[in-house]
Scaffold this motif. Structure first.
Motif, PDB file in Angstrom:
ATOM      1  N   ALA A   1      -4.029  -8.163   0.099  1.00  0.00           N
ATOM      2  CA  ALA A   1      -4.342  -7.860   1.494  1.00  0.00           C
ATOM      3  C   ALA A   1      -4.177  -9.087   2.379  1.00  0.00           C
ATOM      4  O   ALA A   1      -3.633  -9.000   3.492  1.00  0.00           O
ATOM      5  N   GLU A   2      -4.643 -10.236   1.890  1.00  0.00           N
ATOM      6  CA  GLU A   2      -4.552 -11.458   2.705  1.00  0.00           C
ATOM      7  C   GLU A   2      -3.105 -11.883   2.903  1.00  0.00           C
ATOM      8  O   GLU A   2      -2.698 -12.267   4.011  1.00  0.00           O
ATOM      9  N   LEU A   3      -2.313 -11.824   1.869  1.00  0.00           N
ATOM     10  CA  LEU A   3      -0.904 -12.223   1.993  1.00  0.00           C
ATOM     11  C   LEU A   3      -0.132 -11.261   2.883  1.00  0.00           C
ATOM     12  O   LEU A   3       0.696 -11.694   3.710  1.00  0.00           O
ATOM     13  N   ALA A   4      -0.402  -9.974   2.748  1.00  0.00           N
ATOM     14  CA  ALA A   4       0.276  -9.000   3.605  1.00  0.00           C
ATOM     15  C   ALA A   4      -0.091  -9.226   5.067  1.00  0.00           C
ATOM     16  O   ALA A   4       0.761  -9.119   5.965  1.00  0.00           O
TER      17      ALA A   4
ATOM     18  N   ALA B   1      -0.377  -7.357 -11.831  1.00  0.00           N
ATOM     19  CA  ALA B   1      -0.700  -6.209 -10.971  1.00  0.00           C
ATOM     20  C   ALA B   1      -0.581  -6.591  -9.503  1.00  0.00           C
ATOM     21  O   ALA B   1      -0.059  -5.820  -8.680  1.00  0.00           O
ATOM     22  N   ALA B   2      -1.058  -7.801  -9.154  1.00  0.00           N
ATOM     23  CA  ALA B   2      -0.986  -8.233  -7.757  1.00  0.00           C
ATOM     24  C   ALA B   2       0.456  -8.391  -7.304  1.00  0.00           C
ATOM     25  O   ALA B   2       0.809  -8.029  -6.166  1.00  0.00           O
ATOM     26  N   GLU B   3       1.309  -8.940  -8.167  1.00  0.00           N
ATOM     27  CA  GLU B   3       2.719  -9.084  -7.808  1.00  0.00           C
ATOM     28  C   GLU B   3       3.354  -7.721  -7.535  1.00  0.00           C
ATOM     29  O   GLU B   3       4.101  -7.556  -6.552  1.00  0.00           O
ATOM     30  N   SER B   4       3.040  -6.751  -8.377  1.00  0.00           N
ATOM     31  CA  SER B   4       3.590  -5.406  -8.180  1.00  0.00           C
ATOM     32  C   SER B   4       3.071  -4.780  -6.886  1.00  0.00           C
ATOM     33  O   SER B   4       3.846  -4.203  -6.105  1.00  0.00           O
ATOM     34  N   ASN B   5       1.766  -4.917  -6.647  1.00  0.00           N
ATOM     35  CA  ASN B   5       1.173  -4.323  -5.448  1.00  0.00           C
ATOM     36  C   ASN B   5       1.654  -5.017  -4.176  1.00  0.00           C
ATOM     37  O   ASN B   5       1.882  -4.358  -3.149  1.00  0.00           O
ATOM     38  N   LEU B   6       1.813  -6.341  -4.251  1.00  0.00           N
ATOM     39  CA  LEU B   6       2.244  -7.073  -3.061  1.00  0.00           C
ATOM     40  C   LEU B   6       3.653  -6.663  -2.659  1.00  0.00           C
ATOM     41  O   LEU B   6       3.953  -6.517  -1.463  1.00  0.00           O
ATOM     42  N   ALA B   7       4.516  -6.482  -3.629  1.00  0.00           N
ATOM     43  CA  ALA B   7       5.891  -6.076  -3.322  1.00  0.00           C
ATOM     44  C   ALA B   7       5.928  -4.771  -2.536  1.00  0.00           C
ATOM     45  O   ALA B   7       6.849  -4.540  -1.729  1.00  0.00           O
TER      46      ALA B   7
ATOM     47  N   GLY C   1      10.835  -5.737   6.280  1.00  0.00           N
ATOM     48  CA  GLY C   1      11.577  -6.957   6.587  1.00  0.00           C
ATOM     49  C   GLY C   1      11.090  -8.166   5.829  1.00  0.00           C
ATOM     50  O   GLY C   1      11.663  -9.257   5.973  1.00  0.00           O
ATOM     51  N   CYS C   2      10.035  -7.989   5.037  1.00  0.00           N
ATOM     52  CA  CYS C   2       9.511  -9.099   4.242  1.00  0.00           C
ATOM     53  C   CYS C   2       9.595  -8.713   2.772  1.00  0.00           C
ATOM     54  O   CYS C   2       9.165  -7.625   2.379  1.00  0.00           O
ATOM     55  N   GLU C   3      10.135  -9.597   1.958  1.00  0.00           N
ATOM     56  CA  GLU C   3      10.288  -9.307   0.530  1.00  0.00           C
ATOM     57  C   GLU C   3       9.527 -10.330  -0.306  1.00  0.00           C
ATOM     58  O   GLU C   3       9.301 -11.474   0.116  1.00  0.00           O
ATOM     59  N   LEU C   4       9.134  -9.907  -1.501  1.00  0.00           N
ATOM     60  CA  LEU C   4       8.523 -10.805  -2.477  1.00  0.00           C
ATOM     61  C   LEU C   4       9.629 -11.358  -3.368  1.00  0.00           C
ATOM     62  O   LEU C   4      10.382 -10.601  -3.984  1.00  0.00           O
ATOM     63  N   VAL C   5       9.724 -12.683  -3.440  1.00  0.00           N
ATOM     64  CA  VAL C   5      10.741 -13.354  -4.252  1.00  0.00           C
ATOM     65  C   VAL C   5      10.017 -14.143  -5.341  1.00  0.00           C
ATOM     66  O   VAL C   5       9.338 -15.128  -5.055  1.00  0.00           O
TER      67      VAL C   5
END
Length: 465
Positions: A82-85, A108-114, A120-124
Motif C-alpha cells: 500500500a505504501e509503495l503504491a 507475496a508482496a512482490e506479486s501483489n505490488l505488481a 504506467g508504473c511497473e515493478l522491475v
C-alpha cells in the motif's frame, strides 16, 4: 519514459555498490529510495530485537551515503504494498526497482505490488541477493534440489557470478520528496534497558564497515578450513550480518576471495549454503515453522520443568560451559560462533528434549544475522526433521566438543565465573570448583539415554515404521 521517477524499494539490500536496483534506476531518471517497515507481513518472523538494532544503524549509514550523493531514504511504516503504491501514485513514478527476495511474505508482496501499482508504473525485479537465482537451480529433470551437496555442485557449475556493478556516482533527486517518517521515531533501538552495549562494542554497521571487514577476512580466509571450528580463534568471517542485510553482495565477496586455496573453497561452500536456505523456503515456505518430518513433537517435553530448563538454556545457565558461553555470547553480541550454535541447538533439542521451534524463535530474536531460510534449515538439520538433516540419534557431546575444539579461552571470555580454572578443568568443572556457576541440568549420559529412549518410543508408535 526519459527522466521519469524511479522508485528503489529497499529491504535487505542496504548498499549502493553492486546493487542492481540502484544501478538501473540511476540510469533512467530521478531516484526515490524507499524503505517500508512492514511488521505485519512476516507475522511471527517480523524483525527481532537484535535485527531491529542492526536495521536502525544500517539505514542510518545508508542514509548518510545517499546524502553524499544528494539523495535520501523515504521511510514509511505499514503495509509495504500500500505504501509503495501510494508513493508511486504521488510521484508519478514509471517503475519500482527492487532486488528479489525469497521469504514467503516478500514473494507475496512482490506479486501483489505488481498488481497494485498505478497505470504506467511497473515493478522491475533484479537478482543480486544471492550468488544465483536460488529458485532456478534445478536438476536435469527440472526439479529443485532438496539435498545440499548436489545443489552446491549445481551452483558451482554456474560460478563465478557476474562481476559486481559499481556504486552510482550520482543520483538525481526528484523535484519534491514524498513525506518520510523519522528513523528515531520507529524506536528500533533499546529504550528502557540498554541491552545493546555489547553490540556496539562488537559491530560496526553499514556498507563501508562491511567492506573493511571483507578486506580483513581476505587476509585470513586461507586459514578458514583449519580455524572455522575453533570458537576461541578469529577464524570466522563475521560477514553474515553484512550479507544478510545486503551491505555486501555475495558476488562482491566471491570475487574478492576468489582462488584455489582450501580455505577459500571451504568458505565458498558457506556462501552457497545461503543460496540453499533460500531454495528450501521457496519449496517449503513454512520450513522454519513446520517440521518436514512430522511426529517428532511426540518426544518434546512440556510443563513447568521443561519451561525452567528452556529459561536456563536461554540465559546460559545449563551447567555446560561451552553451551552457556555460546548463549551468553549471543545475548551480549547478537552473534554466536557457528560450531557453538550447533552445540547449543543440539543441547536444547536432544539433551533437554525441547521443541526446536522454540529455539528457532529465540535465535530469530537475538541474532543480528537472523535469516529465515538459514535459521530454519539449520534448526531442522540439528533436530533431524529436515529434508537434509542429521539423524536424531547423532547426539553431540558438548563436553567432548569443548575439548576437541579448544574452547577454554572462549569459555573464560563468556563465563567469567569459571575464568580462574585451568584448561584441564574448565570444560567440565567438578562440583566443588564451580563456585556460583550452576550444576548441570542433566548429566550427558543420562540425557543421551533419555533422548534415545524417547526416539525409540517415537519410532515404535510411528505409522511410518
Amino acid at each position: 519514459m526519459a527522466d521519469s521517477i524511479q522508485i528503489v524499494w529497499l529491504r535487505q539490500d542496504l548498499r549502493l555498490a553492486d546493487q542492481p536496483a540502484f544501478h538501473h534506476a540511476a540510469d533512467t531518471g530521478p531516484v526515490v529510495p524507499v524503505f517500508v517497515l512492514d511488521d505485519a507481513a512476516p507475522g511471527d518472523h517480523a524483525h527481532g530485537g537484535a535485527s531491529r538494532w542492526w536495521l536502525h544503524h544500517s539505514l542510518e549509514s545508508l542514509g548518510a551515503d545517499l546524502a553524499r550523493l544528494g539523495s535520501r531514504i523515504v521511510l514509511r511504516r505499514g503495509d509495504a504494498v500500500a505504501e509503495l503504491a501510494a508513493i508511486a501514485k504521488e510521484t508519478g513514478a514509471s517503475a519500482v526497482h527492487a532486488l528479489r527476495h525469497y521469504e514467503p511474505w516478500w514473494r507475496a508482496a512482490e506479486s501483489n505490488l505488481a498488481q497494485s501499482l498505478p497505470n504506467g508504473c511497473e515493478l522491475v525485479l533484479h537478482d543480486g541477493s544471492y550468488l544465483t537465482a536460488p529458485d532456478k537451480i534445478v536438476s536435469g529433470s527440472g526439479k529443485p534440489y532438496r539435498i545440499y551437496t548436489p545443489f552446491s555442485r549445481a551452483v558451482l557449475g554456474q560460478m563465478p557470478p557476474p562481476e559486481p556493478l559499481p556504486a552510482p556516482v550520482k543520483l538525481t533527486a526528484p523535484q519534491s520528496w514524498p513525506a518520510s517518517d523519522d528513523l528515531a521515531a520507529w524506536a528500533l533501538l533499546p529504550t528502557r534497558l540498554d541491552w545493546a552495549a555489547g553490540f556496539r562494542e562488537t559491530w560496526k554497521v553499514g556498507e563501508a564497515a562491511a567492506q573493511v571487514r571483507l578486506e580483513h577476512w581476505a587476509e585470513l580466509v586461507e586459514t578458514y578450513h583449519d580455524t572455522r571450528n575453533l570458537p576461541g580463534e578469529d577464524g570466522s568471517s563475521r560477514l553474515s550480518p553484512h550479507l544478510h542485510w545486503g551491505e555486501l553482495s555475495p558476488a562482491t565477496v566471491w570475487h574478492r576471495l576468489a582462488g584455489a586455496g582450501v580455505g577459500r573453497q571451504t568458505y565458498a561452500r558457506e556462501l552457497i549454503w545461503r543460496d540453499y536456505g533460500a531454495s528450501i523456503i521457496v519449496q517449503y515456505p513454512d520450513y522454519p515453522r513446520v517440521p518436514h518430518k512430522p511426529g517428532f513433537a511426540a518426544m518434546h517435553r512440556t510443563g513447568p520443568q521443561a519451561a525452567a530448563d528452556f529459561a536456563a538454556w536461554r540465559t546460559g545457565r545449563t551447567g555446560y560451559p561451552i553451551v552457556d558461553a555460546g548463549m551468553r555470547q549471543l545475548w551480549r553480541t547478537g552473534w554466536m560462533h557457528n560450531r557453538v550454535r550447533m552445540i547449543a541447538a543440539s543441547f536444547l533439542v536432544k539433551h533437554l528434549l525441547i521443541d526446536w521451534r522454540l529455539g528457532e524463535q529465540f535465535y530469530w530474536d537475538t541474532l543480528v544475522d537472523a535469516d529465515y531460510g538459514n535459521n530454519g534449515v539449520n534448526w531442522q538439520w540439528i533436530a533431524g526433521t529436515g529434508v537434509d538433516a542429521s539423524q536424531f540419534v547423532r547426539i553431540m557431546a558438548p563436553l567432548l566438543q569443548s575439548e576437541k575444539f579448544d574452547a577454554a579461552g572462549y569459555i573464560r571470555e563468556n563465563v567469567p565465573e569459571l575464568a580462574h580454572l585451568p584448561d584441564a578443568e574448565i570444560h567440565d568443572p567438578a562440583d566443588e570448583r564451580r563456585g556460583s556457576y550452576p550444576a548441570k541440568l542433566i548429566g550427558h549420559r543420562e540425557a543421551r539415554e533419555r533422548a534415545l529412549a524417547a526416539y525409540r518410543r517415537f519410532k515404535g508408535t510411528s505409522p511410518s515404521r
